[in-house]
Design a protein around this motif. Structure first.
Motif, PDB file in Angstrom:
ATOM      1  N   ASN A 101      57.003 143.099 106.277  1.00 56.81           N
ATOM      2  CA  ASN A 101      55.920 143.017 107.264  1.00 56.81           C
ATOM      3  C   ASN A 101      55.123 141.726 107.182  1.00 56.81           C
ATOM      4  O   ASN A 101      53.981 141.681 107.642  1.00 56.81           O
ATOM      5  N   LEU A 102      55.699 140.696 106.616  1.00 58.15           N
ATOM      6  CA  LEU A 102      54.991 139.419 106.572  1.00 58.15           C
ATOM      7  C   LEU A 102      54.769 138.915 107.992  1.00 58.15           C
ATOM      8  O   LEU A 102      55.660 139.006 108.837  1.00 58.15           O
ATOM      9  N   PRO A 103      53.586 138.352 108.256  1.00 57.85           N
ATOM     10  CA  PRO A 103      53.296 137.883 109.614  1.00 57.85           C
ATOM     11  C   PRO A 103      53.866 136.498 109.916  1.00 57.85           C
ATOM     12  O   PRO A 103      53.540 135.901 110.919  1.00 57.85           O
ATOM     13  N   VAL A 104      54.730 136.017 109.045  1.00 59.04           N
ATOM     14  CA  VAL A 104      55.285 134.678 109.200  1.00 59.04           C
ATOM     15  C   VAL A 104      56.816 134.797 109.227  1.00 59.04           C
ATOM     16  O   VAL A 104      57.396 135.482 108.389  1.00 59.04           O
ATOM     17  N   PRO A 105      57.468 134.111 110.156  1.00 55.39           N
ATOM     18  CA  PRO A 105      58.936 134.156 110.195  1.00 55.39           C
ATOM     19  C   PRO A 105      59.554 133.559 108.926  1.00 55.39           C
ATOM     20  O   PRO A 105      58.987 132.668 108.294  1.00 55.39           O
ATOM     21  N   ASP A 106      60.726 134.040 108.575  1.00 57.54           N
ATOM     22  CA  ASP A 106      61.431 133.563 107.389  1.00 57.54           C
ATOM     23  C   ASP A 106      61.651 132.056 107.427  1.00 57.54           C
ATOM     24  O   ASP A 106      61.593 131.394 106.388  1.00 57.54           O
ATOM     25  N   TYR A 166      59.745 129.756 108.515  1.00 58.06           N
ATOM     26  CA  TYR A 166      58.518 129.088 108.066  1.00 58.06           C
ATOM     27  C   TYR A 166      58.397 129.165 106.550  1.00 58.06           C
ATOM     28  O   TYR A 166      58.024 128.200 105.897  1.00 58.06           O
TER      29      TYR A 166
END
Length: 85
Positions: A9-14, A16
């Protein structure tokens, strides 16, 4: 929340995160290179003397660069090849 849920659920794409990792590694390599140069210009025999690591551990990047510049100015007379840089 488990670690698996957190990663999912990280709000940053892989993409990045991968690029941030690359930047972090390159920055660490640059800091290490500066420490090695300080070690050699300070006259220590080993590639990276532990005393340099102790002295630079809490220095900011700019302080490391300043220390390297000062050492360069002080020893440039002894190392003619450095003067051409």
């Amino acid at each position: 929340m488990s670690e698996k849920d957190l990663i999912a659920n990280l709000p940053v794409p892989d993409e990045y995160l991968i690029e941030l990792g690359k930047i972090t590694v390159m920055y660490g390599a640059l800091e290490f290179s500066i420490d090695r140069a300080i070690s050699k210009l300070a006259g220590y025999e080993s590639m990276l003397d532990w005393r340099v690591s102790v002295m630079t551990a809490h220095l900011t990047f700019q302080q490391r660069v300043n220390a390297l510049g000062t050492l360069f100015e002080q020893v440039s007379e002894s190392y003619p090849n450095l003067r051409t840089l």
